[in-house]
Each structure stands twice: as C-alpha cells, then as structure tokens.
Write an enzyme that holds these catalytic residues in place. Structure first.
Site, PDB file in Angstrom:
ATOM      1  N   LYS A 152     -11.996  14.936   4.916  1.00  0.00           N
ATOM      2  CA  LYS A 152     -13.113  14.610   4.037  1.00  0.00           C
ATOM      3  C   LYS A 152     -14.225  13.661   4.996  1.00  0.00           C
ATOM      4  CE  LYS A 152     -13.890  10.738   1.455  1.00  0.00           C
ATOM      5  NZ  LYS A 152     -13.646   9.635   0.395  1.00  0.00           N
ATOM      6  N   LYS A 174     -18.083  18.122  -2.286  1.00  0.00           N
ATOM      7  CA  LYS A 174     -17.767  17.108  -3.083  1.00  0.00           C
ATOM      8  C   LYS A 174     -19.050  16.184  -3.461  1.00  0.00           C
ATOM      9  CE  LYS A 174     -14.843  12.800  -3.328  1.00  0.00           C
ATOM     10  NZ  LYS A 174     -13.453  12.479  -3.163  1.00  0.00           N
ATOM     11  N   GLU A 197     -19.153  15.656   1.528  1.00  0.00           N
ATOM     12  CA  GLU A 197     -19.432  14.839   0.579  1.00  0.00           C
ATOM     13  C   GLU A 197     -20.738  14.025   0.666  1.00  0.00           C
ATOM     14  OE1 GLU A 197     -16.476  11.911  -0.236  1.00  0.00           O
ATOM     15  OE2 GLU A 197     -17.481  10.880  -2.068  1.00  0.00           O
ATOM     16  N   ARG A 214       0.911  -1.275   0.072  1.00  0.00           N
ATOM     17  CA  ARG A 214      -0.014   0.016   0.063  1.00  0.00           C
ATOM     18  C   ARG A 214       0.788   1.295   0.008  1.00  0.00           C
ATOM     19  NH1 ARG A 214      -2.967  -3.340   3.681  1.00  0.00           N
ATOM     20  NH2 ARG A 214      -2.023  -2.370   5.492  1.00  0.00           N
TER      21      ARG A 214
END
Ligand code: 13P
Length: 340
Positions: free
Chosen positions: A136, A219, A177, A45
């Site tokens: 976010k 978003k 979002e 990752r």
C-alpha cells in the site's frame, strides 16, 4: 508474474471480503492508544494486533488481506508464530505499507507529497521474503482555498505510479491510494471534482509507468461532504456521486476498488458501501479497506486490558461481518440493532 498478480488482486476482492488496514505508523497508533489511555509499547501494539488477527472466524469469512506496518510484519505472536503467518493461516494475505509518509510539498503551502521511493525495490524484495503479497502507498490530497494545486495532484500521481511499477516488478500487488481528505467545510460537489482530477491524473501516470491494471487494487475516498460542512449529503447522494466518479475515471480492467473510511463513522462507512453495491451495476468489485471503521469499536472495547479481549474480538467480528454484507449490498440498519 502478471497472471499471479492478477490472481492475488482478484482474491483480495473475493465476494463478501475486504481488507483490514492495520498499518498505522508508530505516531498514528500512539494517537489511537492515547484515546484509550494505553501506552504505545511494542508489546501493547503486538497484543492489540494479535488479538485482531486471531479473531479467526471473522478473518476467515470477511477479511481477504491485512495491511501491516514495518514493525508488525517482523513481529511474532506471544507463542512465537510470526504475525504474518497468523494472518496467512486464516486464509488472508499479509500486505505491507511501503510509503514513508506524507511530507510537506515544496513551494505548495498546505499540501503534501508522499515519500518512500528511494530503496523501494530492495525493501519490496525483503517484504516478499517476509510473506507479503501486496503493498500500500497512500497519497494525500487536501481541499482548501485554492487547493489542491496541479503540482500536488501531479507529484502524488507520479509517485503512486512509480511505486506501483516497482511493486509489480518485485511481485507485490500495489494498492493505489490517492486519498482526497474529508477535512474542511467543502460541499460534496467540490469533493466530486477534486476526486475526478486526482483519479484521472493517477490513471494517466499508471499508464505512462506501464502498470498492469489487472494486478492492482484502487483504494479511493468516497465522494462525500467535508466533515464540517453544514449541509452534508445523505447516503444515496454519496453512493450515486461516488459511483459516477468511479465510472468516469477507473478502467474496467481494475479488478477491485476498496474504499478507505477516512474518518466516517463506523456505520456511515458501512451504509455507503452497501448502498453502492445494492443499487448499481459496476465493472469492478466494490469493497472495503478500512482502518478506523473496522477497528474503532474493538479498540474501545479492549481499552488496553487483557480481560476485555473477548469483547473486543466480538466488536471486531461484528464490524467485519457488517462490512462483508455491505460488500454484497446486503447490509441493513436493522442488522446493527439485532447484534446490539
Ligand atoms: P481509514 O479507513 O482509517 O481511513 O484508514 C485506511 C487507510 O489505510 C488509510 O491509508
């Protein structure tokens, strides 16, 4: 503090720049790695994401911020540099996903509510120390028979507003979002109506929570036909209906709107964004905050092998450049072919 947040938010939508969403949770990145037969180990990752963040030219020119997962903001590159610093050295802001995922909403079968408010104030303080400039939180709204319910729309909008207020107090710009999913066979007008509802409720809750819109980024999903709809709307209709919903629902004080790609193909996501910017006058900057539509080609080119890094970086740089052009309404299909 307010002025500082507004400055960061404006820089996140600087002309021709957008956001790289690289905040796949451990479960989601495993799915992506499964698709290229690569083990989702901590090192893999790290290697994959470091490769993207070290695509320096594309990062400098087209990426204003990168959304990270908790593991990544704590990780170091192979040479020991924190990945957040690798990002910041390209001029982009490191950001952090702070929600803890969408969970089943009680008494609302088939619907989700996003969790992560408990302890958020303390986590925000830690992420600021680790170099984050923005955050976010993703809410998920499902379209289906009798769905969404008012309960789902309201619970998710309320959580988004509480999250946004806590982030602003702690010094992070919140990306708000509310994602209306593409899954299903619904038509574009159903998506239009549900997106309108979700955005109206979100801005009402942001108002009640005292969120300063100048220091936020929205978003949203685009207004688009369901994935399995048999008569999917074309690019011009998606652009027209998306802009119409946004004009009806998003206050002009919001500096920028950065779309999610949500399962659109790479080129669709680019074409839709470019069509909106080319044809409409709008009070906010419209750009991208893509995950899959920025990474898909690079992930496949990489295939988990170090010897493919240059090809993967070239694929990522290409999508970043195409979307940078789309953010200015300057993309054409011919540009895709030129590069190929
Ligand atoms: P996609 O662009 O792959 O939808 O991901 C963006 C994202 O960050 C969703 O929360």
């Amino acid at each position: 503090m307010n002025e500082q947040l507004a400055k960061v938010a404006e820089a996140m939508v600087a002309p021709g720049k957008g956001i790289l969403a690289a905040d796949e949770s451990t479960g989601t990145i495993k799915k992506r790695f499964d698709s290229i037969n690569t083990d989702s180990t901590e090192d893999n990752r790290r290697d994959y994401r470091e490769m993207l963040f070290r695509t320096t030219g594309a990062m400098r020119e087209h990426i204003s911020g990168v959304i990270l997962f908790d593991e990544t903001i704590r990780q170091k590159a192979k040479d020991g540099t924190p990945l957040a610093k690798v990002i910041a050295d390209t001029g982009a802001f490191p950001g952090i996903k702070v929600d803890t995922g969408a969970k089943d909403l009680a008494h609302s079968s088939g619907e989700k509510v996003t969790e992560g408010l408990d302890g958020l104030r303390e986590r925000v303080a830690e992420y600021v120390e680790l170099g984050a400039k923005f955050a976010k939180w993703r809410a998920v709204i499902n379209i289906g028979a009798g769905l969404p319910s008012h309960n789902a729309i309201h619970a998710n909008a309320h959580a988004l507003a509480r999250y946004a207020a806590i982030c602003q107090e702690g010094g992070l710009v919140p990306i708000v979002e509310p994602e209306v999913l593409m899954d299903g066979d619904h038509d574009i007008d159903t998506c239009y109506n549900v997106t309108t509802w979700a955005l109206k409720e979100t801005y009402l809750e942001l108002f009640y929570a005292g969120v300063r819109l100048e220091g936020t980024i929205l978003k949203p999903n685009m207004v688009i036909s369901g994935t399995t709809n048999s008569n999917r709307a074309g690019v011009e209709e998606v652009a027209e209906k998306t802009v119409r919903v946004l004009k009806n629902c998003v206050p002009a004080s919001v500096p920028g709107i950065c779309f999610l790609s949500g399962g659109q193909s790479d080129e669709e996501a680019t074409a839709h964004l470019s069509a909106m910017n080319a044809a409409y006058d709008m009070p906010w900057t419209l750009s991208f905050s893509y995950g899959r539509a920025l990474q898909h080609a690079a992930l496949n080119a990489w295939g988990g092998k170090a010897e493919n890094e240059a090809a993967a970086q070239a694929a990522f740089a290409h999508r970043a450049r195409m979307n940078g052009l789309a953010a200015q309404g300057k993309w054409t299909e011919a540009m895709e072919k030129e590069a190929a």
